[in-house]
Design a protein around this motif. Structure first.
Motif, PDB file in Angstrom:
ATOM      1  N   ASN A   1       0.818  -1.295   0.328  1.00  0.00           N
ATOM      2  CA  ASN A   1      -0.032  -0.191  -0.260  1.00  0.00           C
ATOM      3  C   ASN A   1       1.056   1.068   0.052  1.00  0.00           C
ATOM      4  O   ASN A   1       0.380   2.584   0.115  1.00  0.00           O
ATOM      5  CB  ASN A   1      -1.035  -0.033   1.248  1.00  0.00           C
TER       6      ASN A   1
ATOM      7  N   SER B   1      -3.676  10.128   5.815  1.00  0.00           N
ATOM      8  CA  SER B   1      -4.812   9.032   5.545  1.00  0.00           C
ATOM      9  C   SER B   1      -5.474   9.075   4.015  1.00  0.00           C
ATOM     10  O   SER B   1      -6.446   7.551   4.044  1.00  0.00           O
ATOM     11  CB  SER B   1      -6.119  10.979   5.927  1.00  0.00           C
TER      12      SER B   1
ATOM     13  N   LYS C   1      -3.719   6.576   2.418  1.00  0.00           N
ATOM     14  CA  LYS C   1      -2.928   4.663   2.562  1.00  0.00           C
ATOM     15  C   LYS C   1      -4.142   4.065   4.046  1.00  0.00           C
ATOM     16  O   LYS C   1      -4.012   2.940   3.584  1.00  0.00           O
ATOM     17  CB  LYS C   1      -1.190   5.592   3.404  1.00  0.00           C
ATOM     18  N   THR C   2      -3.965   5.298   5.039  1.00  0.00           N
ATOM     19  CA  THR C   2      -5.461   4.499   6.024  1.00  0.00           C
ATOM     20  C   THR C   2      -6.288   4.231   5.192  1.00  0.00           C
ATOM     21  O   THR C   2      -6.779   2.626   5.349  1.00  0.00           O
ATOM     22  CB  THR C   2      -5.498   5.133   7.542  1.00  0.00           C
ATOM     23  N   SER C   3      -6.976   4.755   3.801  1.00  0.00           N
ATOM     24  CA  SER C   3      -7.806   4.551   3.156  1.00  0.00           C
ATOM     25  C   SER C   3      -8.075   3.219   2.142  1.00  0.00           C
ATOM     26  O   SER C   3      -8.359   2.577   2.213  1.00  0.00           O
ATOM     27  CB  SER C   3      -8.706   6.367   2.680  1.00  0.00           C
ATOM     28  N   THR C   4      -6.183   3.257   1.674  1.00  0.00           N
ATOM     29  CA  THR C   4      -6.417   2.143   1.054  1.00  0.00           C
ATOM     30  C   THR C   4      -6.677   1.020   1.838  1.00  0.00           C
ATOM     31  O   THR C   4      -6.476   0.128   1.344  1.00  0.00           O
ATOM     32  CB  THR C   4      -4.615   2.322   0.459  1.00  0.00           C
ATOM     33  N   TRP C   5      -5.897   1.247   2.623  1.00  0.00           N
ATOM     34  CA  TRP C   5      -5.389   0.269   3.481  1.00  0.00           C
ATOM     35  C   TRP C   5      -7.225  -0.645   4.398  1.00  0.00           C
ATOM     36  O   TRP C   5      -7.495  -1.783   4.304  1.00  0.00           O
ATOM     37  CB  TRP C   5      -4.547   0.759   4.957  1.00  0.00           C
ATOM     38  N   ASP C   6      -7.592   0.266   5.434  1.00  0.00           N
ATOM     39  CA  ASP C   6      -9.124   0.069   5.470  1.00  0.00           C
ATOM     40  C   ASP C   6      -9.929   0.001   4.917  1.00  0.00           C
ATOM     41  O   ASP C   6     -10.923  -1.079   5.115  1.00  0.00           O
ATOM     42  CB  ASP C   6      -9.165   1.175   6.443  1.00  0.00           C
ATOM     43  N   TRP C   7     -10.208   0.868   3.166  1.00  0.00           N
ATOM     44  CA  TRP C   7     -11.762   0.313   2.850  1.00  0.00           C
ATOM     45  C   TRP C   7     -11.100  -0.128   1.073  1.00  0.00           C
ATOM     46  O   TRP C   7     -11.437   0.318   0.259  1.00  0.00           O
ATOM     47  CB  TRP C   7     -12.169   1.787   2.475  1.00  0.00           C
TER      48      TRP C   7
END
Length: 244
Positions: free
Chosen positions: A41, A197, A199-205
């Motif tokens: 990611n 944020s 990268k967090t969206s890529t990981w979570d969603w």
């Protein structure tokens, strides 16, 4: 009742052994679990993207049907005479499946748009509503750089349009034959504004990119001469597009 000394020693010894065994079991290292990630990611987009993906978009465009003629109440009134320079505010939703290639990406999907406008002429109020639905194709140059900071695209949509118009004393309701509009646009990536944020969206969603979509489009006549004239000048629109 008194326990014999030897029995007391046996009980104490047994409890001690049980305690040691329980302690050993609780302190034993848990089994290792190997997790295999399908992608990195944190890698640049051109490296981490899969062979395919999905677009989800919402957009607004103002549809000025300059050639539309109202025949309600037995009087031919032009679009401009009723609604002036106000366009129909069309809100569009679209979902596309995209295939990534070395020359960008090709996407195909469905598109739905709806909008309503009111105007007055000679003291009579006219309500005009549009419902457009169809399919579309897009070619996007989203691999010009390691990240798609700016991605130009071209597209074409094939649709049918439900047109409804009413006054207090009359109404008109029909669905056109097939028509088309072609589009030129640019996607502007927003992820760089908040890297963590995104990268967090890529990981979570699974959101690979978030774009602002800015475009110009032009509608042609439908395939039937009996339909209202849907031909327009270049119209402009903007919206938000997510890539999964």
């Amino acid at each position: 009742m008194k326990l014999h000394l030897s029995l007391k020693i046996l009980i104490v010894w047994s409890l001690g052994v049980c305690g040691v065994v329980a302690s050993a079991q609780t302190q034993e290292d848990p089994p290792l679990v190997e997790v295999e990630l399908s992608q990195d990611n944190l890698a640049p987009y051109v490296e981490r993207r899969d062979n395919s993906g999905v677009y989800f978009g919402i957009a607004y465009e103002g549809v000025d049907l300059k050639n539309y003629i109202s025949v309600l109440d037995g009087v031919n009134q032009s679009y401009a005479s009723i609604f002036g320079s106000n366009p129909v505010p069309l809100i569009r939703l679209n979902v596309d499946y995209k295939y990534n290639t070395a020359l960008g990406s090709i996407a195909a999907g469905i598109d739905l748009g709806t909008g309503q406008l009111s105007g007055t002429v000679n003291g009579v109020t006219h309500d005009l509503s549009l419902l457009k639905y169809g399919v579309g194709l897009k070619w996007t140059l989203d691999n010009l750089w390691t990240e798609p900071y700016v991605a130009p695209y071209v597209g074409i949509n094939f649709w049918q349009m439900g047109i409804k118009e009413k006054t207090p004393t009359d109404n008109f309701d029909m669905t056109t034959d097939f028509g088309y509009n072609y589009t030129l646009g640019f996607l502007f990536q927003l992820d760089w504004l908040d890297y963590d944020s995104s990268k967090t969206s890529t990981w979570d969603w699974g959101i690979e990119n978030t774009f602002v979509d800015v475009y110009a489009t032009q509608y042609a006549k439908t395939m039937s001469d009996a339909d209202p004239n849907t031909e327009t000048d270049f119209l402009y629109g903007a919206g938000l597009r997510l890539e999964f």
